[in-house]
Design a protein around this motif. Structure first.
Motif, PDB file in Angstrom:
ATOM      1  N   SER A   2       0.816  -1.212   0.000  1.00 28.13           N
ATOM      2  CA  SER A   2       0.000   0.000   0.000  1.00 28.13           C
ATOM      3  C   SER A   2       0.851   1.264   0.000  1.00 28.13           C
ATOM      4  N   SER A   3       2.077   1.178   0.504  1.00 30.09           N
ATOM      5  CA  SER A   3       2.944   2.366   0.504  1.00 30.09           C
ATOM      6  C   SER A   3       3.296   2.820  -0.907  1.00 30.09           C
ATOM      7  N   TRP A   4       3.110   1.955  -1.893  1.00 33.94           N
ATOM      8  CA  TRP A   4       3.397   2.313  -3.286  1.00 33.94           C
ATOM      9  C   TRP A   4       2.346   3.253  -3.860  1.00 33.94           C
ATOM     10  N   TYR A   5       1.141   3.268  -3.271  1.00 35.12           N
ATOM     11  CA  TYR A   5       0.082   4.091  -3.857  1.00 35.12           C
ATOM     12  C   TYR A   5      -0.639   4.981  -2.857  1.00 35.12           C
ATOM     13  N   THR A  17      -5.251  -0.537  -9.516  1.00 35.62           N
ATOM     14  CA  THR A  17      -6.050  -1.751  -9.341  1.00 35.62           C
ATOM     15  C   THR A  17      -5.236  -2.744  -8.527  1.00 35.62           C
ATOM     16  N   LEU A  18      -5.877  -3.397  -7.588  1.00 41.44           N
ATOM     17  CA  LEU A  18      -5.207  -4.357  -6.717  1.00 41.44           C
ATOM     18  C   LEU A  18      -5.750  -5.760  -6.960  1.00 41.44           C
ATOM     19  N   SER A  19      -4.898  -6.742  -6.753  1.00 41.90           N
ATOM     20  CA  SER A  19      -5.344  -8.138  -6.801  1.00 41.90           C
ATOM     21  C   SER A  19      -5.085  -8.764  -5.431  1.00 41.90           C
ATOM     22  N   GLU A  20      -5.647  -9.920  -5.226  1.00 39.64           N
ATOM     23  CA  GLU A  20      -5.488 -10.601  -3.934  1.00 39.64           C
ATOM     24  C   GLU A  20      -4.021 -10.901  -3.623  1.00 39.64           C
ATOM     25  N   ASN A  21      -3.256 -11.320  -4.644  1.00 38.26           N
ATOM     26  CA  ASN A  21      -1.876 -11.728  -4.384  1.00 38.26           C
ATOM     27  C   ASN A  21      -0.838 -10.714  -4.871  1.00 38.26           C
ATOM     28  N   GLY A  22      -1.295  -9.592  -5.433  1.00 35.47           N
ATOM     29  CA  GLY A  22      -0.364  -8.575  -5.896  1.00 35.47           C
ATOM     30  C   GLY A  22       0.114  -8.747  -7.322  1.00 35.47           C
ATOM     31  N   TRP A  23      -0.322  -9.806  -7.979  1.00 38.21           N
ATOM     32  CA  TRP A  23       0.086 -10.064  -9.359  1.00 38.21           C
ATOM     33  C   TRP A  23      -1.038  -9.683 -10.305  1.00 38.21           C
ATOM     34  N   PHE A  30      -7.430  -7.313 -18.970  1.00 38.28           N
ATOM     35  CA  PHE A  30      -8.544  -6.962 -19.844  1.00 38.28           C
ATOM     36  C   PHE A  30      -9.139  -5.602 -19.460  1.00 38.28           C
ATOM     37  N   GLU A  31      -9.315  -5.363 -18.159  1.00 42.47           N
ATOM     38  CA  GLU A  31      -9.811  -4.068 -17.702  1.00 42.47           C
ATOM     39  C   GLU A  31      -8.839  -2.962 -18.116  1.00 42.47           C
ATOM     40  N   TRP A  32      -7.545  -3.243 -18.023  1.00 44.09           N
ATOM     41  CA  TRP A  32      -6.542  -2.250 -18.367  1.00 44.09           C
ATOM     42  C   TRP A  32      -6.603  -1.885 -19.846  1.00 44.09           C
TER      43      TRP A  32
END
Length: 68
Positions: A2-5, A17-23, A30-32
């Protein structure tokens, strides 16, 4: 991380956008591509965009390719 954003001084119109595992996932990819197309359409001459990507799975999923 979270310190990155959070409180990072990123421009307010940037999207994170965040994912459960960070990947990145295929769905995030697709959203991107939809977001990219929406926000670059007005800068395009003709019908084509040029976007150079690496071969990450999220960039070559069927849904991503069909959209392109």
């Amino acid at each position: 991380l979270s310190s990155w954003y959070e409180d990072s001084g990123l421009p307010p119109d940037w999207v994170i956008t965040l994912s459960e595992n960070g990947w990145t996932t295929n769905e995030i990819g697709f959203e991107w591509i939809q977001h990219f197309e929406k926000h670059t359409r007005s800068y395009t001459t003709g019908i084509y965009h040029l976007l150079i990507l690496d071969s990450h799975e999220s960039h070559i999923s069927v849904k991503f390719q069909q959209h392109c």
